[in-house]
Scaffold this motif. Sequence first.
Motif, PDB file in Angstrom:
ATOM      1  N   THR A   1       0.819  -1.208   0.000  1.00 62.38           N
ATOM      2  CA  THR A   1       0.000   0.000   0.000  1.00 62.38           C
ATOM      3  C   THR A   1       0.856   1.263   0.000  1.00 62.38           C
ATOM      4  O   THR A   1       0.563   2.217  -0.731  1.00 62.38           O
ATOM      5  N   ALA A   2       1.912   1.289   0.791  1.00 63.42           N
ATOM      6  CA  ALA A   2       2.787   2.465   0.829  1.00 63.42           C
ATOM      7  C   ALA A   2       3.488   2.668  -0.507  1.00 63.42           C
ATOM      8  O   ALA A   2       3.646   3.803  -0.975  1.00 63.42           O
ATOM      9  N   SER A   3       3.895   1.583  -1.154  1.00 64.35           N
ATOM     10  CA  SER A   3       4.577   1.682  -2.441  1.00 64.35           C
ATOM     11  C   SER A   3       3.655   2.233  -3.519  1.00 64.35           C
ATOM     12  O   SER A   3       4.038   3.104  -4.310  1.00 64.35           O
ATOM     13  N   VAL A   4       2.430   1.727  -3.557  1.00 65.48           N
ATOM     14  CA  VAL A   4       1.470   2.196  -4.560  1.00 65.48           C
ATOM     15  C   VAL A   4       1.086   3.644  -4.297  1.00 65.48           C
ATOM     16  O   VAL A   4       0.942   4.445  -5.237  1.00 65.48           O
ATOM     17  N   LEU A   5       0.911   4.013  -3.026  1.00 69.67           N
ATOM     18  CA  LEU A   5       0.586   5.391  -2.676  1.00 69.67           C
ATOM     19  C   LEU A   5       1.673   6.344  -3.168  1.00 69.67           C
ATOM     20  O   LEU A   5       1.377   7.403  -3.753  1.00 69.67           O
ATOM     21  N   ALA A   6       2.929   5.976  -2.948  1.00 73.57           N
ATOM     22  CA  ALA A   6       4.036   6.815  -3.407  1.00 73.57           C
ATOM     23  C   ALA A   6       4.068   6.888  -4.932  1.00 73.57           C
ATOM     24  O   ALA A   6       4.233   7.964  -5.526  1.00 73.57           O
ATOM     25  N   ALA A   7       3.882   5.754  -5.596  1.00 76.27           N
ATOM     26  CA  ALA A   7       3.975   5.703  -7.056  1.00 76.27           C
ATOM     27  C   ALA A   7       2.877   6.518  -7.735  1.00 76.27           C
ATOM     28  O   ALA A   7       3.146   7.272  -8.684  1.00 76.27           O
ATOM     29  N   ILE A   8       1.643   6.405  -7.269  1.00 74.58           N
ATOM     30  CA  ILE A   8       0.546   7.118  -7.921  1.00 74.58           C
ATOM     31  C   ILE A   8       0.685   8.624  -7.727  1.00 74.58           C
ATOM     32  O   ILE A   8       0.319   9.420  -8.611  1.00 74.58           O
ATOM     33  N   ASN A   9       1.236   9.037  -6.598  1.00 77.79           N
ATOM     34  CA  ASN A   9       1.427  10.468  -6.390  1.00 77.79           C
ATOM     35  C   ASN A   9       2.497  11.049  -7.295  1.00 77.79           C
ATOM     36  O   ASN A   9       2.346  12.147  -7.830  1.00 77.79           O
ATOM     37  N   VAL A  10       3.578  10.323  -7.491  1.00 77.17           N
ATOM     38  CA  VAL A  10       4.613  10.761  -8.431  1.00 77.17           C
ATOM     39  C   VAL A  10       4.036  10.844  -9.841  1.00 77.17           C
ATOM     40  O   VAL A  10       4.302  11.799 -10.596  1.00 77.17           O
ATOM     41  N   LEU A  11       3.212   9.859 -10.209  1.00 73.74           N
ATOM     42  CA  LEU A  11       2.592   9.849 -11.535  1.00 73.74           C
ATOM     43  C   LEU A  11       1.673  11.051 -11.717  1.00 73.74           C
ATOM     44  O   LEU A  11       1.680  11.699 -12.779  1.00 73.74           O
ATOM     45  N   ARG A  12       0.881  11.382 -10.705  1.00 72.66           N
ATOM     46  CA  ARG A  12      -0.023  12.530 -10.808  1.00 72.66           C
ATOM     47  C   ARG A  12       0.743  13.829 -11.046  1.00 72.66           C
ATOM     48  O   ARG A  12       0.350  14.657 -11.876  1.00 72.66           O
ATOM     49  N   ALA A  13       1.818  14.023 -10.289  1.00 69.92           N
ATOM     50  CA  ALA A  13       2.605  15.243 -10.443  1.00 69.92           C
ATOM     51  C   ALA A  13       3.171  15.350 -11.856  1.00 69.92           C
ATOM     52  O   ALA A  13       3.189  16.431 -12.466  1.00 69.92           O
ATOM     53  N   TRP A  14       3.627  14.222 -12.398  1.00 65.62           N
ATOM     54  CA  TRP A  14       4.147  14.220 -13.771  1.00 65.62           C
ATOM     55  C   TRP A  14       3.040  14.527 -14.778  1.00 65.62           C
ATOM     56  O   TRP A  14       3.251  15.277 -15.740  1.00 65.62           O
ATOM     57  N   GLN A  15       1.854  13.993 -14.564  1.00 61.83           N
ATOM     58  CA  GLN A  15       0.747  14.221 -15.493  1.00 61.83           C
ATOM     59  C   GLN A  15       0.308  15.680 -15.500  1.00 61.83           C
ATOM     60  O   GLN A  15      -0.021  16.226 -16.562  1.00 61.83           O
ATOM     61  N   VAL A  16       0.296  16.319 -14.328  1.00 66.35           N
ATOM     62  CA  VAL A  16      -0.046  17.744 -14.276  1.00 66.35           C
ATOM     63  C   VAL A  16       0.952  18.545 -15.092  1.00 66.35           C
ATOM     64  O   VAL A  16       0.581  19.468 -15.834  1.00 66.35           O
ATOM     65  N   TRP A  17       2.226  18.197 -14.964  1.00 66.90           N
ATOM     66  CA  TRP A  17       3.257  18.898 -15.740  1.00 66.90           C
ATOM     67  C   TRP A  17       3.122  18.598 -17.241  1.00 66.90           C
ATOM     68  O   TRP A  17       3.199  19.503 -18.073  1.00 66.90           O
ATOM     69  N   TYR A  18       2.871  17.349 -17.588  1.00 69.21           N
ATOM     70  CA  TYR A  18       2.845  16.940 -18.995  1.00 69.21           C
ATOM     71  C   TYR A  18       1.627  17.504 -19.722  1.00 69.21           C
ATOM     72  O   TYR A  18       1.738  18.024 -20.844  1.00 69.21           O
ATOM     73  N   PHE A  19       0.448  17.442 -19.098  1.00 70.17           N
ATOM     74  CA  PHE A  19      -0.771  17.857 -19.784  1.00 70.17           C
ATOM     75  C   PHE A  19      -1.093  19.338 -19.622  1.00 70.17           C
ATOM     76  O   PHE A  19      -1.708  19.936 -20.510  1.00 70.17           O
ATOM     77  N   GLU A  20      -0.713  19.929 -18.502  1.00 66.73           N
ATOM     78  CA  GLU A  20      -1.057  21.324 -18.249  1.00 66.73           C
ATOM     79  C   GLU A  20       0.157  22.240 -18.134  1.00 66.73           C
ATOM     80  O   GLU A  20      -0.001  23.454 -18.031  1.00 66.73           O
TER      81      GLU A  20
END
Length: 500
Positions: A408-427
């Motif tokens: 759970t901790a690993s997935v929580l960390a991974a999805i948050n890193v992905l979200r930050a990258w997506q905000v940068w990539y799309f917006e």
Amino acid sequence: MEKDGAGSEKESSLGSISEGAGLFVLGKGASNTLGLGTTVILTRILGTRLYGFYTYINVLFSLVYVLARLGGDKSLLRFIPEYEEQPRKRKVVVTLAYGTSLLASVAIGGAVFLFAPTISSFTLDDVLFTEILRITAVVIPFNTLSMISYSLFKSIERMDYNVITSSIVKPFLRLVFVGGAVVLGYSVVGAAAGLIVSGVLGFLVAFTLLVKRVEFLGIASPSRSETKEYYNFSLPLTFNQLGSFAYNRTDILMIGFFFTGSAVGVYNAAFLISRILSLPLSAFNQLFPPIASRLYQNGNNDDLEAIYTAVTKMIFMISLFPAIAVLIYAPEILQVFGEGFSQGQYILMLFVIGQLTNALVGPSGYLLMMSDHQYLTMFNQLGSGILNILLNYILITNIGVIGAAVATASVLAAINVLRAWQVWYFEGLSPYDWSYIKPITAGAVSGLIMLSFTLVFDGYLLLVSGMTIGGLSFILVIYALGVSEDETDLIKKVFSVFHL
């Protein structure tokens, strides 16, 4: 002149978010105090097994509430600010949110009552657990409509109403009726009955405040296009919330499947402590979504990025010290809950790392959601939820309860890193710069100081002295390295509510 207007809107929006955060912190301080009192009563009187039953009910119902709300809470945050000048459309959104949630919650509550023995057989497999499920099924519609009400308060940027109902009234009623029932000797069945009483009374308080204070509250018949627009947003977010549940709480469900109520109790105590670290993020997230929605729809991307940057940096700065303190003093903190709970120290440490990553990316998830990326958000949550289920199964069956925390901790960390990258990539928006070195340095200094205290003290004395001196050192290092004018203004706005 245009620039001045933009700057004024940015300052106004940031001020609203900050004041909302301050109100949330004020209310959450009361909520956490009341909630901690309830939890300590339950853990010390019920023990790990019966507290595990109580915990499992609450986690299971958090999944139920996602299905019962059907995205209504997030839809209010999205559409109420957008229809600020259209009272009828606001009524349509309110009608759809409450109507859908009422029908869904009644149906789901009935299903839980009917299939309680089946649910029990697939989880904790206990006759007592079946009885508790059937008792508490009654409260599902009341709690669901309360959650819709809390979201409506946030959508009109009235955090004072939200704080009163969700952060003060709700936990106070639980302390009185849930904790009181256990203290009087009614055990976990009494706690379940207390959940019903507190849920009904909490809904009545929230609904009364809505009727008296929200002008556009009413029923309006939606057109086909309005219904389609609403569900086009709400239904994907239901799957988004299901995914969020899967990567946040599927671990508890699987522990209940593979292990005992005692394991659930210990695991949840560690989770509850780590969740305190999400307080700064939750605080700033209270009013960030409606304001981000308004700025994005108006095309004010410069202001949106400035607010995103300031809020994310502040969230990380506030979260860092308590995260370091919990990592160092994990066993001593868990002892507060009573005998047997300190065995969850490594579970707690893993959760802390995951929550710190959560703080580091700020409100990136809401930013994606409010910038019309609800389908991307849905896929993020569903994908991370499925991944968490798979990892939980693999790791739990191979290394035991600790495997659930690793997954759970690993997935929580991974999805948050992905979200930050997506905000940068799309917006094209990013909140990071070299100023993050300042809180990291302060964290390192305070961490070394707190660690040195373990050589001299132990128990509650270690907690009080180490965290006090460590906290002061963190603040002093931040001050010595320099506090910017923007940071000072943000802090003043957050704490301005304490002078009300």
